[in-house]
Scaffold this motif. Structure first.
Motif, PDB file in Angstrom:
ATOM      1  N   PRO A   1      23.514  -1.744 -14.742  1.00 17.26           N
ATOM      2  CA  PRO A   1      23.198  -0.870 -13.611  1.00 17.26           C
ATOM      3  C   PRO A   1      24.400  -0.637 -12.698  1.00 17.26           C
ATOM      4  CG  PRO A   1      22.427  -3.086 -13.154  1.00 17.26           C
ATOM      5  CD  PRO A   1      23.007  -3.114 -14.545  1.00 17.26           C
ATOM      6  N   VAL A   2      24.524   0.581 -12.210  1.00 18.54           N
ATOM      7  CA  VAL A   2      25.484   0.920 -11.156  1.00 18.54           C
ATOM      8  C   VAL A   2      24.700   1.653 -10.077  1.00 18.54           C
ATOM      9  CG1 VAL A   2      27.571   2.178 -10.537  1.00 18.54           C
ATOM     10  CG2 VAL A   2      27.396   1.095 -12.791  1.00 18.54           C
ATOM     11  N   LEU A   3      24.666   1.076  -8.887  1.00 17.16           N
ATOM     12  CA  LEU A   3      23.818   1.629  -7.834  1.00 17.16           C
ATOM     13  C   LEU A   3      24.488   2.807  -7.131  1.00 17.16           C
ATOM     14  CD1 LEU A   3      21.478  -0.256  -5.504  1.00 17.16           C
ATOM     15  CD2 LEU A   3      23.128   1.262  -4.414  1.00 17.16           C
ATOM     16  N   GLY A   4      23.677   3.802  -6.793  1.00 16.10           N
ATOM     17  CA  GLY A   4      24.145   4.931  -5.999  1.00 16.10           C
ATOM     18  C   GLY A   4      23.208   5.180  -4.835  1.00 16.10           C
ATOM     19  N   GLN A   5      23.773   5.390  -3.647  1.00 19.92           N
ATOM     20  CA  GLN A   5      22.976   5.705  -2.454  1.00 19.92           C
ATOM     21  C   GLN A   5      23.294   7.118  -1.975  1.00 19.92           C
ATOM     22  OE1 GLN A   5      22.492   2.448   0.633  1.00 19.92           O
ATOM     23  NE2 GLN A   5      24.389   1.762  -0.355  1.00 19.92           N
ATOM     24  N   ALA A   6      22.309   7.744  -1.387  1.00 19.56           N
ATOM     25  CA  ALA A   6      22.498   9.088  -0.832  1.00 19.56           C
ATOM     26  C   ALA A   6      21.601   9.259   0.380  1.00 19.56           C
ATOM     27  CB  ALA A   6      22.188  10.145  -1.897  1.00 19.56           C
TER      28      ALA A   6
ATOM     29  N   GLY B   1      25.973  12.436  -0.908  1.00 15.44           N
ATOM     30  CA  GLY B   1      26.096  11.216  -1.698  1.00 15.44           C
ATOM     31  C   GLY B   1      27.239  11.347  -2.692  1.00 15.44           C
ATOM     32  N   ALA B   2      27.419  10.384  -3.490  1.00 14.35           N
ATOM     33  CA  ALA B   2      26.663   9.148  -3.555  1.00 14.35           C
ATOM     34  C   ALA B   2      27.653   7.998  -3.703  1.00 14.35           C
ATOM     35  CB  ALA B   2      25.703   9.166  -4.747  1.00 14.35           C
ATOM     36  N   THR B   3      27.201   6.820  -3.320  1.00 15.69           N
ATOM     37  CA  THR B   3      28.043   5.645  -3.476  1.00 15.69           C
ATOM     38  C   THR B   3      28.107   5.245  -4.950  1.00 15.69           C
ATOM     39  OG1 THR B   3      26.196   4.101  -3.185  1.00 15.69           O
ATOM     40  CG2 THR B   3      27.362   4.812  -1.192  1.00 15.69           C
ATOM     41  N   VAL B   4      29.082   4.424  -5.284  1.00 17.36           N
ATOM     42  CA  VAL B   4      29.196   3.853  -6.634  1.00 17.36           C
ATOM     43  C   VAL B   4      29.354   2.347  -6.442  1.00 17.36           C
ATOM     44  CG1 VAL B   4      30.505   3.800  -8.788  1.00 17.36           C
ATOM     45  CG2 VAL B   4      30.289   5.950  -7.517  1.00 17.36           C
ATOM     46  N   GLU B   5      28.276   1.584  -6.715  1.00 21.70           N
ATOM     47  CA  GLU B   5      28.243   0.152  -6.413  1.00 21.70           C
ATOM     48  C   GLU B   5      27.930  -0.653  -7.670  1.00 21.70           C
ATOM     49  OE1 GLU B   5      25.960  -0.617  -2.740  1.00 21.70           O
ATOM     50  OE2 GLU B   5      25.864   1.572  -2.502  1.00 21.70           O
ATOM     51  N   PHE B   6      28.864  -1.505  -8.042  1.00 24.48           N
ATOM     52  CA  PHE B   6      28.719  -2.325  -9.241  1.00 24.48           C
ATOM     53  C   PHE B   6      28.115  -3.684  -8.883  1.00 24.48           C
ATOM     54  CE2 PHE B   6      31.958   0.769 -10.256  1.00 24.48           C
ATOM     55  CZ  PHE B   6      31.669   1.127 -11.564  1.00 24.48           C
ATOM     56  N   PRO B   7      27.395  -4.301  -9.822  1.00 21.51           N
ATOM     57  CA  PRO B   7      26.814  -5.623  -9.535  1.00 21.51           C
ATOM     58  C   PRO B   7      27.897  -6.685  -9.415  1.00 21.51           C
ATOM     59  CG  PRO B   7      26.456  -5.008 -11.845  1.00 21.51           C
ATOM     60  CD  PRO B   7      27.045  -3.807 -11.168  1.00 21.51           C
TER      61      PRO B   7
ATOM     62  N   ASN C   1      24.672  -1.379  -0.222  1.00 19.85           N
ATOM     63  CA  ASN C   1      25.647  -1.687   0.820  1.00 19.85           C
ATOM     64  C   ASN C   1      25.641  -0.547   1.844  1.00 19.85           C
ATOM     65  OD1 ASN C   1      28.055  -1.934   2.346  1.00 19.85           O
ATOM     66  ND2 ASN C   1      29.026  -3.108   0.704  1.00 19.85           N
ATOM     67  N   GLN C   2      25.113  -0.839   3.021  1.00 16.25           N
ATOM     68  CA  GLN C   2      24.967   0.200   4.051  1.00 16.25           C
ATOM     69  C   GLN C   2      26.326   0.709   4.537  1.00 16.25           C
ATOM     70  OE1 GLN C   2      22.058   1.637   4.726  1.00 16.25           O
ATOM     71  NE2 GLN C   2      21.277   0.257   3.126  1.00 16.25           N
ATOM     72  N   GLU C   3      27.333  -0.158   4.505  1.00 15.76           N
ATOM     73  CA  GLU C   3      28.661   0.276   4.934  1.00 15.76           C
ATOM     74  C   GLU C   3      29.226   1.341   3.999  1.00 15.76           C
ATOM     75  OE1 GLU C   3      31.189  -3.097   5.345  1.00 15.76           O
ATOM     76  OE2 GLU C   3      30.052  -3.971   7.018  1.00 15.76           O
ATOM     77  N   LEU C   4      28.956   1.192   2.715  1.00 13.44           N
ATOM     78  CA  LEU C   4      29.431   2.189   1.758  1.00 13.44           C
ATOM     79  C   LEU C   4      28.728   3.527   1.958  1.00 13.44           C
ATOM     80  CD1 LEU C   4      29.767   0.102  -1.541  1.00 13.44           C
ATOM     81  CD2 LEU C   4      31.596   0.937  -0.040  1.00 13.44           C
ATOM     82  N   LEU C   5      27.425   3.466   2.245  1.00 14.13           N
ATOM     83  CA  LEU C   5      26.695   4.713   2.500  1.00 14.13           C
ATOM     84  C   LEU C   5      27.227   5.388   3.755  1.00 14.13           C
ATOM     85  CD1 LEU C   5      24.443   6.659   1.743  1.00 14.13           C
ATOM     86  CD2 LEU C   5      22.856   5.254   3.079  1.00 14.13           C
ATOM     87  N   GLU C   6      27.527   4.601   4.767  1.00 12.85           N
ATOM     88  CA  GLU C   6      28.074   5.161   6.000  1.00 12.85           C
ATOM     89  C   GLU C   6      29.448   5.785   5.756  1.00 12.85           C
ATOM     90  OE1 GLU C   6      28.661   6.362   9.905  1.00 12.85           O
ATOM     91  OE2 GLU C   6      26.834   5.875   8.766  1.00 12.85           O
ATOM     92  N   SER C   7      30.249   5.175   4.882  1.00 11.50           N
ATOM     93  CA  SER C   7      31.568   5.745   4.579  1.00 11.50           C
ATOM     94  C   SER C   7      31.436   7.084   3.861  1.00 11.50           C
ATOM     95  CB  SER C   7      32.399   4.768   3.751  1.00 11.50           C
ATOM     96  OG  SER C   7      31.891   4.644   2.434  1.00 11.50           O
ATOM     97  N   VAL C   8      30.400   7.233   3.031  1.00 12.58           N
ATOM     98  CA  VAL C   8      30.133   8.520   2.371  1.00 12.58           C
ATOM     99  C   VAL C   8      29.750   9.568   3.418  1.00 12.58           C
ATOM    100  CG1 VAL C   8      28.524   9.727   0.841  1.00 12.58           C
ATOM    101  CG2 VAL C   8      29.549   7.575   0.108  1.00 12.58           C
ATOM    102  N   ARG C   9      28.895   9.168   4.355  1.00 17.66           N
ATOM    103  CA  ARG C   9      28.496  10.091   5.423  1.00 17.66           C
ATOM    104  C   ARG C   9      29.711  10.509   6.254  1.00 17.66           C
ATOM    105  NH1 ARG C   9      26.504  10.621  10.829  1.00 17.66           N
ATOM    106  NH2 ARG C   9      27.453   8.617  11.363  1.00 17.66           N
ATOM    107  N   GLU C  10      30.565   9.544   6.584  1.00 20.31           N
ATOM    108  CA  GLU C  10      31.752   9.852   7.386  1.00 20.31           C
ATOM    109  C   GLU C  10      32.710  10.782   6.640  1.00 20.31           C
ATOM    110  OE1 GLU C  10      33.280   6.017   8.315  1.00 20.31           O
ATOM    111  OE2 GLU C  10      31.814   5.625   9.933  1.00 20.31           O
ATOM    112  N   GLN C  11      32.832  10.603   5.311  1.00 25.41           N
ATOM    113  CA  GLN C  11      33.692  11.482   4.529  1.00 25.41           C
ATOM    114  C   GLN C  11      33.133  12.900   4.515  1.00 25.41           C
ATOM    115  OE1 GLN C  11      36.880  10.940   2.250  1.00 25.41           O
ATOM    116  NE2 GLN C  11      36.544  12.878   3.291  1.00 25.41           N
ATOM    117  N   ALA C  12      31.803  13.020   4.411  1.00 25.81           N
ATOM    118  CA  ALA C  12      31.181  14.343   4.444  1.00 25.81           C
ATOM    119  C   ALA C  12      31.415  15.018   5.795  1.00 25.81           C
ATOM    120  CB  ALA C  12      29.684  14.222   4.161  1.00 25.81           C
TER     121      ALA C  12
END
Length: 409
Positions: free
Chosen positions: A235-240, A276-282, A291-302
Motif C-alpha cells: 500500500p501507498v497512501l494518498g490524501q486529498a 491532492g495527493a500525498t504519496v506516503e509509504f509504510p 500524515n496531516q503535515e503532508l496533506l497541509e504541504s499539498v494544500r500550501e503548494q496548491a
C-alpha cells in the motif's frame, strides 16, 4: 457458455466486466467484499495523464494511448446506456513548469516530447509565462516560468465512472455479488504442468468457473497467497481535500486540471476544487497512518500556484491506499504463474483509472485468444476431472462398505 469470475469491483474490475459483457458466449460474475468503488478507486482524483506523460514507447505508452482513445467513446456510450451523467472534463491538463524544468535540458526534453507526440498523432503545446497569465490568470507564482498544455488528456470522476460501468454491465447480463469474501480455492493439476483452478469457496458458497480474473488491488496479495503464487502488492497512501472557492478560478470557460510539482488542482462542479495527493509509504509492515503535515504541504503548494485558494473553505478530506507492486513494474497484467486459467489485472498503483480501459481490453484479448474451442476443452477437462473425482469417491465408499460388511460377517 464459458464462465468468467472477476474478483474485485473497483474501476478496473468494473471496466473488465463491462468489456467482457460485450463478448458473446461468456457468463460473467463479479465478486467483491465491498460495494463498488469503495477502496482505491473512491479516493482517486481521476486525472488521466496520457499524452502529457513521459512514456513514449512500449507497453507503458500503448496502454495509455489505448485508454485515452477509448474514453472518448466509452463515456457517451455509458451515459446513453445508463442515463447517468459522468463528470468528464474535456478541457485538458495544464502542467506547470518551474525554473528547474525550464532549464536548457528541461525545455529541450519537453520540445522533444512535443515532436514525438506530433509524430504519434497527438498534440501538446508549450506556453510561455505571457500566454499562461493571459489564459489562466489564477496562476500567480514567480517560480512558474511556463507550462505544457495537453488538450487531449482528460479528468473523470472515478466513482461515477465505476457505478456507470457496473450498471451498464448489469444491463448486459453480468451478475454482481457484493459483500462476498473469498475463503479458499479448489485446484487440480492436470497432466500438463499448469494448474487449473476449478472453483472458489466464498461466504456465499462455491463458484465454479472457466476463468478467474484477480482485479482486487491490495486484496490480490492474500488471494494469490492462497494459490501459493503470491503477488506482492504494497500500500501507498494518498490524501486529498475538496475546497470550495464559490466561483471558478480564472477563466470560467477554461477549467483544465492543473498539475505541478506532483500536486493536482481539479475543478469540480464549477465552484469546488479537489486538491491532492500525498504519496506516503509504510514505515513498518503495511500499516500507514495519514500524515496531516503532508496533506497541509499539498494544500500550501496548491495555494502557491493559485493564491485565491488561500480563502477557500475545506469541505472534506479523504485518503486511500494505492496498490503498488513490489519488485516489478505496475500494473501486473497477465496469467498467474503456474496456472492456465487465472488472470491478473492488478497493482496499477497511481494509474488505475487511467489504465482501466486498456486493462479491460487486454484481459478480453487474453480470453478470446484462448478461443471458444480452447475454452470448451477447458470446460470438458473440468467436467471429466469432476466425474473422475466422483467415481473415485464412489469406489472408495464402496470399498469401505465392503470392508465393513466383511467385518460384520
Amino acid at each position: 457458455m464459458s464462465h468468467v469470475v472477476i474478483i474485485g469491483c473497483g474501476v478496473v474490475g468494473a471496466a473488465i466486466a463491462y468489456e467482457l459483457s460485450q463478448v458473446k458466449g461468456l457468463k460473467i460474475t463479479v465478486c467483491d467484499q465491498q460495494l463498488p468503488a469503495q477502496a482505491c478507486t473512491g479516493a482517486a482524483l481521476g486525472v488521466l495523464m496520457g499524452v502529457i506523460s513521459q512514456k513514449i514507447k512500449g507497453k507503458a505508452w500503448q496502454m495509455r494511448q489505448t485508454s485515452i482513445q477509448r474514453y472518448e467513446t466509452l463515456i457517451p456510450e455509458l451515459e446513453a446506456l445508463t442515463g447517468r451523467k459522468i463528470p468528464f472534463n474535456r478541457q485538458g491538463i495544464l502542467m506547470l513548469l518551474s525554473d528547474s524544468s525550464l532549464s536548457i535540458e528541461g525545455i529541450s526534453a519537453w520540445e522533444k516530447l512535443v515532436e514525438i507526440r506530433q509524430s504519434q498523432g497527438w498534440h501538446l503545446e508549450i506556453w510561455d509565462t505571457a500566454k499562461l497569465q493571459n489564459i489562466c490568470p489564477q496562476i500567480n507564482n514567480e517560480k512558474i516560468t511556463g507550462a505544457v498544455y495537453s488538450p487531449q488528456d482528460r479528468q473523470i470522476d472515478p466513482t461515477s465512472l465505476t457505478l456507470a460501468l457496473v450498471e451498464a454491465a448489469q444491463q448486459n447480463g453480468v451478475t454482481f455479488k457484493f459483500g462476498v469474501a473469498i475463503l479458499d480455492t479448489l485446484i487440480s493439476t492436470p497432466e500438463s504442468s499448469l494448474q487449473f483452478c476449478n472453483q472458489l469457496e466464498t461466504t456465499e458458497g462455491k463458484i465454479a468457473a472457466d476463468w478467474f480474473v484477480i482485479a482486487a488491488g491490495l486484496g490480490s496479495t492474500p488471494l494469490t497467497a492462497k494459490l501459493n503464487q503470491m503477488v506482492d502488492i504494497r500500500p501507498v497512501l494518498g490524501q486529498a481535500l475538496q475546497m470550495r472557492v464559490g466561483h471558478p478560478l480564472g477563466n470560467a470557460d477554461f477549467q483544465p486540471a492543473i498539475a505541478g510539482n506532483d500536486v493536482h488542482i481539479v475543478p469540480v462542479d464549477g465552484t469546488d476544487y479537489w486538491v491532492g495527493a500525498t504519496v506516503e509509504f509504510p514505515n513498518n509492515g503495511n500499516e500507514i497512518s495519514p500524515n496531516q503535515e503532508l496533506l497541509e504541504s499539498v494544500r500550501e503548494q496548491a495555494i502557491a500556484f493559485c493564491p485565491e485558494l488561500a480563502t477557500a473553505t475545506i469541505l472534506r478530506t479523504w485518503s486511500g491506499l494505492r496498490p503498488r507492486p513490489e519488485g516489478r513494474p505496475a500494473p501486473v497484467i497477465g496469467k498467474l504463474s503456474g496456472f492456465s486459467n487465472i488472470l491478473l489485472a492488478t497493482g496499477h498503483y497511481r494509474n488505475g483509472v487511467l489504465l482501466a480501459p486498456a486493462t479491460a481490453y487486454a484481459i478480453r484479448e487474453m480470453i478470446i485468444a484462448q478461443g471458444v474451442e480452447g475454452m470448451r476443452e477447458m470446460r470438458e477437462m473440468r467436467e471429466m476431472r469432476e466425474m473422475r473425482e466422483m467415481r473415485e469417491m464412489r469406489e472408495m465408499r464402496e470399498m469401505r462398505e465392503m470392508r465393513e460388511q466383511g467385518g460384520n460377517n
